[in-house]
Design an enzyme around this catalytic site. Structure first.
Site, PDB file in Angstrom:
ATOM      1  N   HIS A  39      -2.639   3.374  -4.651  1.00 49.57           N
ATOM      2  CA  HIS A  39      -2.127   2.809  -3.386  1.00 49.57           C
ATOM      3  C   HIS A  39      -0.723   2.237  -3.576  1.00 49.57           C
ATOM      4  CE1 HIS A  39      -5.543   3.234  -0.595  1.00 49.57           C
ATOM      5  NE2 HIS A  39      -6.323   3.036  -1.634  1.00 49.57           N
ATOM      6  N   ASP A  66       0.860  -1.187   0.000  1.00 51.89           N
ATOM      7  CA  ASP A  66       0.000   0.000   0.000  1.00 51.89           C
ATOM      8  C   ASP A  66       0.896   1.236   0.000  1.00 51.89           C
ATOM      9  OD1 ASP A  66      -2.300   1.789   0.382  1.00 51.89           O
ATOM     10  OD2 ASP A  66      -3.349  -0.042   0.958  1.00 51.89           O
ATOM     11  N   GLU A  87      -9.717   3.101  -5.067  1.00 57.56           N
ATOM     12  CA  GLU A  87      -9.315   4.481  -4.758  1.00 57.56           C
ATOM     13  C   GLU A  87      -8.112   4.944  -5.586  1.00 57.56           C
ATOM     14  OE1 GLU A  87     -10.745   4.652  -0.119  1.00 57.56           O
ATOM     15  OE2 GLU A  87      -8.714   3.949  -0.514  1.00 57.56           O
TER      16      GLU A  87
END
Ligand code: TNX
Length: 529
Positions: free
Chosen positions: A250, A179, A314
């Protein structure tokens, strides 16, 4: 008839019978061909507390056998088992080895709770209540995701977590390995992923947008041997480890290590020390695609799972929208604009996995944006699961209002720090139906299961992971293995009895008497995308 034993998850069919079978030092065992691994597991699990030798003998008191003709109560076949406990004999049969492994966990739950303790007990006889059980899961994917990127956990701890999943017949450990805040898996061609990407100098204190930081550096990574060892350990317990490496968003930790993979090769980005959604994403150039292939080749080499997760959630398009070379890609591929690049990117990476016989798996942002050959995890809105199923996806539900275990379990001030914004009470997990009855049968059939998700922005140690996971994972296990159950008359009494097992295993968990039988569903807030 005696009262049924309190098992979690509840078996599909259980008929209690009078009497007991008693395991003791004279008990003999027999594993028929193909059943040895399950017997080894039974021995391993019972040894610390019971010290029973379980001596092999031709006529075993306990027999484990594969039987290809067995139909079993469970739908999808490979994981069902039949267990017969009579005063004279225990017979555990399954069509496939996975079913035997689940049957071993049932045996373990039928024993006195001290059998789960980690130290030798002063007890010579270990009775199990007689019963006929025909069991099998409702859904083939019963998972838990652990985010080891935000806070790293050592491989030894992951083994314990696998053991706790297996006790509940959960069969997937989804490992969120990379991440913005850390890259935890080595890839030989890119050593800086670990040298630079596995360490951050500090961490945001408080939720996304906070302005204060905990100055303690955080770091950690796995060796290849630790990961392959974990895969084998989990397989022995019927658990598949599904790896996730996030693409194309990410990825700030990877960009800190290799800025040329991003959209501004001159930028010097550190591993991210904030929480929330990071603007920096991989570029859409050939170098970034080659990186993805190299990473996924290593991932496939280490993890034999059919599903390989490539993240996809995202992913802001801000950087692409201001990068001239991104428009070259948009033109060359005939795309609508920067907004179409995320799906394009994931499709390219997914094709690579598919060419190697794997099933690309990703987070769905709407359920309508990826090719139907992706397995998707829906998380933002339960309606996305149906959208995705209609589109032809295999779907795993992870609705944040019911399965995000980084949210608090209640509004009580004594709860540990949690992701703000919602409460995910036990009752919401228990009530989560991955494939509601009002959907069309074909839509429901595409839902392969559900998983609980433990994001770890605010979770640093194993005891906190377990407190967040239990008892909510018990409810998820019951739902995905057995299906709906009556909250007050069935689930809670079984769960309360099961609490003694969690205690014996030293699992910190939210007190079970906190759950009132009449508790209303906890209202939760919208997740802001
Ligand atoms: C959203 S869910 C995320 C994670 C965060 C989580 C916190 C998902 C696919 N992305 O990056 O950790 O919210 O609840």
């Amino acid at each position: 008839m005696p009262a049924p034993p309190h098992l979690v998850p509840r078996p599909a069919r259980l008929a209690p019978l009078p009497g007991h079978f008693t395991l003791d030092h004279g008990t003999t065992v027999r594993a028929d061909p193909g059943a040895q691994a399950a017997l080894d597991l039974l021995r391993t699990l019972l040894a610390p507390a019971t010290g029973l030798p379980l001596t092999p003998a031709e006529t075993g008191d306990v027999v484990l056998a594969l039987d290809p003709r067995l139909v079993g109560a469970g739908g999808p076949g490979d994981e069902g088992y039949d267990l017969s406990v009579t005063p004279y004999r225990i017979l555990l049969r399954a069509r496939r080895p996975a079913g035997l492994l689940h049957g071993v966990q049932t045996l373990r739950q039928l024993l006195p709770v001290e059998a789960l303790l980690g130290t030798p007990q002063r007890r010579d006889t270990w009775p199990l209540p007689c019963a006929e059980i025909t069991d099998g899961p409702r859904h083939p994917w019963r998972g838990a995701m652990l985010d080891v990127a935000r806070h790293f956990q050592p491989a030894a701890y992951l083994r314990r977590y696998v053991d706790l999943l297996a006790l509940h017949k959960l069969n997937v450990l989804h490992l969120h390995l990379t991440d913005d805040q850390g890259w935890r898996m080595p890839v030989p061609a890119y050593p800086r992923l670990i040298e630079i990407g596995s360490r951050r100098p500090r961490s945001m204190a408080g939720p996304a947008g906070s302005t204060t930081y905990d100055p303690t550096p955080h770091e950690g990574s796995y060796s290849r041997a630790e990961l392959t060892g974990l895969v084998a350990y989990a397989a022995e317990r019927g658990v598949t480890v599904v790896p996730e490496t996030e693409l194309p968003g990410h990825t700030r930790a990877a960009l800190a290590a290799y800025p040329e993979l991003g959209n501004d090769p001159g930028a010097r980005l550190g591993v991210w020390t904030d929480w929330g959604v990071c603007e920096n994403v991989l570029g859409v150039h050939d170098r970034a695609l080659a990186f993805c292939r190299d990473v996924l080749d290593e991932v496939m080499d280490v993890f034999p799972s059919r599903h390989v997760h490539i993240g996809g959630d995202e992913c802001p398009t801000t950087e692409w929208a201001r990068t001239p070379t991104a428009y070259d890609r948009i033109r060359a591929e005939g795309l609508d604009g920067p907004g179409a690049l995320r799906a394009w990117f994931l499709t390219r990476a997914g094709r690579h996995l598919r060419e190697h016989g794997r099933t690309p798996t990703a987070w769905a942002e709407t359920g309508a944006e990826l090719p139907p050959w992706f397995t998707v995890m829906t998380w933002r809105d339960p309606a996305h699961a149906r959208t995705a199923a209609r589109r032809g996806h295999a779907v795993i539900t992870g609705d944040h209002r019911a399965t995000y275990f980084d949210y608090a379990q209640s509004t009580e001030p004594s709860e540990p720090p949690a992701q703000p914004g919602a409460v995910v009470g036990l009752r919401a997990v228990h009530g989560h139906d991955p494939a509601p009855p009002h959907w069309d049968p074909q839509e429901r059939a595409r839902v392969i299961g559900a998983q609980g998700n433990v994001w770890t922005e605010f979770v640093t140690d194993p005891s906190h992971i377990e407190y967040l996971s239990f008892p909510r994972l018990c409810a998820l296990a019951d739902r995905t293995w057995t299906g709906p159950s009556d909250w007050g008359d069935d689930f809670l009494p079984r769960l309360r009895a099961h609490g003694a097992r969690l205690d014996a295993l030293g699992v910190p968990h939210r007190p079970l008497d906190a759950e009132a039988p009449t508790e209303e569903r906890t209202p939760t807030k919208e997740k802001t995308p």
